[in-house]
Design a protein around this motif. Structure first.
Motif, short mmCIF file in Angstrom:
data_model
loop_
_atom_site.label_atom_id
_atom_site.label_comp_id
_atom_site.label_asym_id
_atom_site.label_seq_id
_atom_site.Cartn_x
_atom_site.Cartn_y
_atom_site.Cartn_z
N LEU A 210 -5.31 1.45 -7.11
CA LEU A 210 -5.60 0.96 -5.77
C LEU A 210 -6.43 2.01 -5.05
O LEU A 210 -6.01 3.16 -4.92
N LEU A 211 -7.61 1.61 -4.64
CA LEU A 211 -8.55 2.58 -4.09
C LEU A 211 -8.98 2.18 -2.69
O LEU A 211 -9.29 1.02 -2.42
N ASN A 212 -8.93 3.13 -1.79
CA ASN A 212 -9.57 2.97 -0.50
C ASN A 212 -10.02 4.35 -0.05
O ASN A 212 -9.30 5.09 0.59
N ARG A 213 -11.20 4.71 -0.47
CA ARG A 213 -11.79 6.03 -0.24
C ARG A 213 -11.08 7.14 -0.99
O ARG A 213 -11.65 8.16 -1.29
N THR A 214 -9.83 6.92 -1.28
CA THR A 214 -9.11 7.84 -2.14
C THR A 214 -8.09 7.00 -2.91
O THR A 214 -7.94 5.81 -2.63
N VAL A 215 -7.42 7.60 -3.89
CA VAL A 215 -6.48 6.82 -4.67
C VAL A 215 -5.23 6.57 -3.83
O VAL A 215 -4.54 7.50 -3.43
N MET A 216 -4.95 5.28 -3.51
CA MET A 216 -3.77 4.96 -2.74
C MET A 216 -2.55 4.93 -3.65
O MET A 216 -1.49 5.42 -3.31
N ASN A 217 -2.74 4.30 -4.83
CA ASN A 217 -1.68 4.24 -5.84
C ASN A 217 -2.32 4.03 -7.19
O ASN A 217 -3.35 3.40 -7.29
N HIS A 218 -1.67 4.53 -8.21
CA HIS A 218 -2.20 4.34 -9.54
C HIS A 218 -1.05 4.37 -10.53
O HIS A 218 -0.18 5.22 -10.44
N GLY A 219 -1.04 3.42 -11.45
CA GLY A 219 0.01 3.41 -12.46
C GLY A 219 0.13 2.06 -13.12
O GLY A 219 -0.79 1.22 -13.00
N LYS A 220 1.24 1.84 -13.80
CA LYS A 220 1.47 0.56 -14.48
C LYS A 220 1.46 -0.56 -13.44
O LYS A 220 2.06 -0.43 -12.36
N THR A 221 0.83 -1.67 -13.77
CA THR A 221 0.69 -2.76 -12.81
C THR A 221 2.06 -3.23 -12.29
O THR A 221 2.24 -3.44 -11.10
N THR A 222 3.02 -3.33 -13.22
CA THR A 222 4.33 -3.84 -12.83
C THR A 222 4.98 -2.97 -11.76
O THR A 222 5.67 -3.47 -10.88
N GLU A 223 4.74 -1.65 -11.83
CA GLU A 223 5.37 -0.76 -10.86
C GLU A 223 4.49 -0.53 -9.63
O GLU A 223 5.00 -0.35 -8.52
#
Lengths: 253, 299
Positions: A210-223
């Protein structure tokens, strides 16, 4: 934990004087299929371009399988946005796919029949063998996107970056492209895809960034792909726009 | 050989060389750069003249390459400073051209170099200025230079054919597979510069733009294949050059003007008559086109 093939550290980039990406930090596991998701202007395309040094970075490092981009280039395949090229260019579908091999063919040499056959095989894989001789402007949007995918396939890369391959394509093309992406993943390739359709994220990708100018969240889709996280990525932006509107109204008085 | 023959040969070389280079100018959407470079090479020629005090070919070629590159670099630089691309081109080329004009007026004086000549060229005088080449004998200098440039251009196009194609079609992919896109851009600008300066003496700065752009733009209307577009564009250049010469002889007027006019006629014919993209193309029944149209309407 699987080995990580892409490591991005504190990457920043700007367009003109506006900073588009700030302190982007993430690493990607080998064999993952990651969707890059975020609102318009979040810097999704810029992130890919900056990682591939098509856009200058202000700071930070990117390495691929432990190598800097220059040495990793030949293991990387890139699918630009369909709108980034001139489809009136005098060339046909097979020729465009063959371009994916130009780096391997080397200087001062012309594509041989073997290269053409490879390209034709890739077109066939995308269900486009009947259109090999068709001038590219006479292809529909979905067909053009399949040609781009076929071109990426002939590159036979280990890591793929795709910029909105599913934007504005017909349902059949979307299915064809997703089949290929899953196949790439099954073959141990790592794929990062800029994606705009929130509804299909869970179905298509095993990882999400999930990106909005910086990484908001990153990882397995389910989590990672939760309502809260998505709202945070998009919602911040909406609130910001709301404030701006208010501001306009006030000055108008 | 007669003067007429030399003039026609020179004109054909201009048409052929410009036609080939023009294809990539059109495909890279850089027609305005041709306009710019055709003007700024004047500065290169003047500076080369001031330094060497002679108007000889090799010096002019070097001067033209340097100024052509300077033009490309300045345009790129202004562009990076948030000035719109076409505005950058307009600013750079008029300024450099103006410097050339001022230098002609102040430092060059009564040499065989004036603004009129630079803009319009004078192909009629070409047979008078000859050089002696080993094995070939005495031939007009401008013709010899043009021949040399044609060989360079043909060699560069053939040797790096696929690189020109991919950097013109999809520079982002080209860069990502390791083709030096920026270097290719500047090499191309150098080729445009040497072509322009070689054609300069024959047709001048304004007409060379017609020879660079119009045959290629016409060829673009006839074909969907790059190699055929190159052949057609070169042919159109040569045909325009010959037709232009005879128009000029017939109504007794400027040869370079007539040649540029002939390129316009070729374009007009292409625009009206081309079976693929022409004005009447939609009235000609064509199976593939209809199929494509049907697909477009159903997508």
């Amino acid at each position: 934990m699987a080995e990580s093939v892409i490591k991005v550290k504190e990457l920043s980039a700007a367009y003109r004087k506006n900073t588009v990406l700030e302190n982007v930090d993430f690493s990607v596991e080998k064999g993952s299929l990651t969707g890059i998701v975020g609102p318009n202007g979040a810097g999704k395309s810029t992130l890919i371009k900056t990682m591939l040094q098509l856009h200058p970075s202000l700071s930070g490092t990117v390495d691929f399988m432990g190598l800097p981009f220059k040495q990793a280039k030949k293991y990387i395949g890139y699918v630009p946005q369909r709108g980034s090229v001139d489809w009136d260019f005098p060339t046909n579908a097979l020729d465009v796919v063959t371009m994916g091999l130009y780096g391997k063919i080397g200087w001062l040499k012309l594509p041989t029949r073997m290269h053409k056959e490879k390209a034709f095989h890739a077109l066939k894989k995308m269900g486009m063998e009947d259109y090999a001789d068709r001038q590219i402007s006479q292809l529909s949007g979905g067909q053009q996107q399949r040609v781009f995918l076929a071109r990426a396939l002939v590159q036979d890369a280990d890591i793929y970056f795709m910029d909105e391959p599913l934007a504005g394509v017909d349902a059949a093309t979307e299915r064809a492209i997703m089949t290929i992406l899953k196949e790439l993943k099954a073959n141990g390739k790592t794929v990062m895809v800029v994606h705009h359709d929130l509804q299909t994220v869970e179905e298509y990708f095993d990882h999400v960034l999930l990106l909005n100018r910086t990484v908001m969240n990153h990882g397995k889709t389910t989590e990672t792909f939760t309502k809260d996280n998505v709202a945070k990525t998009y919602g911040g932006n909406m609130r910001w726009m709301g404030e701006e509107k208010q501001y306009v109204v006030h000055t108008g008085k | 050989m007669t003067y007429t023959a030399w003039i026609i040969i020179t004109a054909c070389l201009v048409g052929l060389t410009c036609g080939l280079i023009g294809v990539f100018l059109i495909l890279r959407r850089m027609a305005m750069m041709a306009d710019a470079i055709s003007h700024t090479v004047l500065l290169g020629i003047v500076v080369a003249f001031i330094i060497t005090r002679e108007l000889s070919g090799p010096h002019m070629l070097v001067g033209a390459i340097l100024v052509g590159l300077l033009t490309a670099v300045l345009v790129q630089w202004l562009n990076s400073l948030e000035i719109e691309n076409h505005a950058s081109i307009g600013i750079v080329f008029t300024t450099l051209f103006a410097i050339g004009v001022i230098l002609i007026a102040t430092s060059v004086g009564n040499a065989h170099l004036d603004v009129q000549h630079a803009l319009m060229g004078e192909i009629t005088f070409i047979p008078w200025n000859t050089v002696n080449l080993p094995m070939i004998g005495s031939i007009p200098e401008a013709t010899a230079i043009l021949f040399l440039v044609l060989i360079i251009v043909v060699f560069m196009i053939l040797a790096f054919y696929k690189e020109w194609k991919i950097t013109s079609f999809d520079p982002a992919l080209a860069a990502s597979i390791g083709i030096p896109v920026v270097l290719m851009h500047y090499v191309f600008m150098s080729l445009v510069s040497v072509t322009t300066v070689a054609a300069f003496d024959a047709v001048g700065a304004i007409m060379v733009v017609a020879m660079l752009i119009t045959p290629a733009a016409s060829a673009y209307l006839w074909t969907d294949k790059l190699s055929i577009m190159l052949l057609l564009s070169g042919t159109f250049g040569v045909v325009s050059a010959i037709t232009g010469y005879y128009i000029a002889a017939w109504i007794d007027t400027s040869i370079s003007g007539s040649m540029a006019f002939a390129t316009g006629i070729v374009f007009l014919i292409s625009f009206i008559g081309s079976p693929k993209h022409g004005l009447f193309a939609k009235f000609i029944p064509n199976v593939t086109d209809n199929k494509a149209l049907n697909e477009k309407s159903t997508r």
